[in-house]
Design a protein around this motif. Structure first.
Motif, PDB file in Angstrom:
ATOM      1  N   UNK A   9     -12.923  38.490  -7.707  1.00 49.60           N
ATOM      2  CA  UNK A   9     -12.413  39.344  -8.789  1.00 49.60           C
ATOM      3  C   UNK A   9     -11.690  40.549  -8.223  1.00 49.60           C
ATOM      4  N   UNK A  10     -10.601  40.911  -8.877  1.00 50.84           N
ATOM      5  CA  UNK A  10      -9.890  42.146  -8.584  1.00 50.84           C
ATOM      6  C   UNK A  10     -10.342  43.155  -9.637  1.00 50.84           C
ATOM      7  N   UNK A  11     -11.060  44.190  -9.210  1.00 50.53           N
ATOM      8  CA  UNK A  11     -11.604  45.168 -10.159  1.00 50.53           C
ATOM      9  C   UNK A  11     -10.537  46.191 -10.538  1.00 50.53           C
ATOM     10  N   UNK A  12     -10.830  47.004 -11.549  1.00 55.82           N
ATOM     11  CA  UNK A  12      -9.899  48.054 -11.989  1.00 55.82           C
ATOM     12  C   UNK A  12      -9.637  49.077 -10.899  1.00 55.82           C
ATOM     13  N   UNK A  13     -10.583  49.253  -9.980  1.00 58.52           N
ATOM     14  CA  UNK A  13     -10.406  50.210  -8.881  1.00 58.52           C
ATOM     15  C   UNK A  13      -9.630  49.605  -7.707  1.00 58.52           C
ATOM     16  N   UNK A  14      -9.312  48.308  -7.793  1.00 54.92           N
ATOM     17  CA  UNK A  14      -8.574  47.649  -6.726  1.00 54.92           C
ATOM     18  C   UNK A  14      -9.446  46.942  -5.710  1.00 54.92           C
ATOM     19  N   UNK A  15     -10.757  47.045  -5.849  1.00 51.98           N
ATOM     20  CA  UNK A  15     -11.654  46.331  -4.939  1.00 51.98           C
ATOM     21  C   UNK A  15     -11.597  44.834  -5.238  1.00 51.98           C
ATOM     22  N   UNK A  16     -11.662  44.043  -4.184  1.00 48.24           N
ATOM     23  CA  UNK A  16     -11.731  42.594  -4.336  1.00 48.24           C
ATOM     24  C   UNK A  16     -13.170  42.194  -4.000  1.00 48.24           C
ATOM     25  N   UNK A  17     -13.856  41.640  -4.997  1.00 43.33           N
ATOM     26  CA  UNK A  17     -15.270  41.309  -4.869  1.00 43.33           C
ATOM     27  C   UNK A  17     -15.429  39.792  -4.916  1.00 43.33           C
ATOM     28  N   UNK A  57     -19.961  40.645  -2.331  1.00 43.00           N
ATOM     29  CA  UNK A  57     -19.476  41.423  -1.207  1.00 43.00           C
ATOM     30  C   UNK A  57     -18.052  41.867  -1.495  1.00 43.00           C
ATOM     31  N   UNK A  58     -17.761  43.150  -1.251  1.00 43.91           N
ATOM     32  CA  UNK A  58     -16.371  43.616  -1.328  1.00 43.91           C
ATOM     33  C   UNK A  58     -15.689  43.093  -0.074  1.00 43.91           C
ATOM     34  N   UNK A  59     -14.642  42.278  -0.260  1.00 39.06           N
ATOM     35  CA  UNK A  59     -13.967  41.649   0.879  1.00 39.06           C
ATOM     36  C   UNK A  59     -12.625  42.307   1.197  1.00 39.06           C
ATOM     37  N   UNK A  60     -12.266  43.327   0.444  1.00 41.20           N
ATOM     38  CA  UNK A  60     -11.003  44.018   0.695  1.00 41.20           C
ATOM     39  C   UNK A  60     -10.545  44.742  -0.552  1.00 41.20           C
ATOM     40  N   UNK A  61      -9.277  45.156  -0.520  1.00 42.42           N
ATOM     41  CA  UNK A  61      -8.714  45.913  -1.638  1.00 42.42           C
ATOM     42  C   UNK A  61      -7.267  45.503  -1.885  1.00 42.42           C
ATOM     43  N   UNK A  62      -6.896  45.531  -3.146  1.00 46.42           N
ATOM     44  CA  UNK A  62      -5.500  45.345  -3.517  1.00 46.42           C
ATOM     45  C   UNK A  62      -5.129  43.945  -3.957  1.00 46.42           C
TER      46      UNK A  62
END
Length: 170
Positions: free
Chosen positions: A118-126, A28-33
């Motif tokens: 995980x913090x992805x290259x696009x900034x999504x936190x999964x 689940x994407x739980x946020x960004x940054x």
């Protein structure tokens, strides 16, 4: 780690999970940054996903690390369960953080569960959960379908627990 109730220690890190078990792979994407990642990583290693999902949690170490003991207590109606685990892997880097725990004697199931942010290259936190399990006690063998429903419900609750740091229970 001879106390563990299963042989496939570390298998939640593999692409292919061991046969003979029920498998779970959810994200689940739980946020960004960066800020969201750092908050979620800290909370994950403090047992907040489990607490916010509705379990009473005792940790031998905070933050969790390999060798830490986790004892959860879960109440479902009049039933109470003691759920002992041992952390078999834990790691925190600049873009990932997680731990995996395995079941100890007395746990209702046998197997392993891995929690990773995980913090992805696009900034999504999964936030991802990978698990394999099989009945470990007489009551989970008899109540197989019910045990699977409880596991599915808890997986969803764990995933939601770290979203913006607030409990969002179903």
């Amino acid at each position: 780690m001879s106390e563990l109730t299963y042989a496939e220690v570390g298998a939640t890190a593999e692409k292919r999970l061991p046969s003979g078990y029920h498998h779970v792979r959810e994200s689940l994407v739980i946020g960004h940054g960066r800020g969201t990642f750092e908050r979620a990583a800290t909370e994950l290693l403090e047992g907040q996903a489990q607490r916010r999902a509705g379990t009473d949690v005792q940790l031998s170490d905070v933050p969790l690390r390999k060798g830490s003991r986790v004892v959860m207590r879960l109440r479902i109606g009049p039933l109470r369960f003691r759920i002992p685990c041992l952390v078999v892997w834990a790691e925190r880097t600049s873009t990932s953080c997680g731990f995996a725990y395995g079941t100890l004697p007395g746990h209702p199931e046998r197997g392993e569960e891995r929690f990773e942010v995980r913090l992805t290259e696009t900034g999504a936190v999964v936030f991802s959960i990978v698990a394999f399990s099989a009945p470990g006690r007489w009551f989970t063998r008899i109540g197989g379908p019910i045990a699977r429903r409880v596991q599915t419900r808890m997986t969803r609750r764990y995933l939601e627990a770290l979203r913006r740091g607030e409990p969002r229970l179903a």
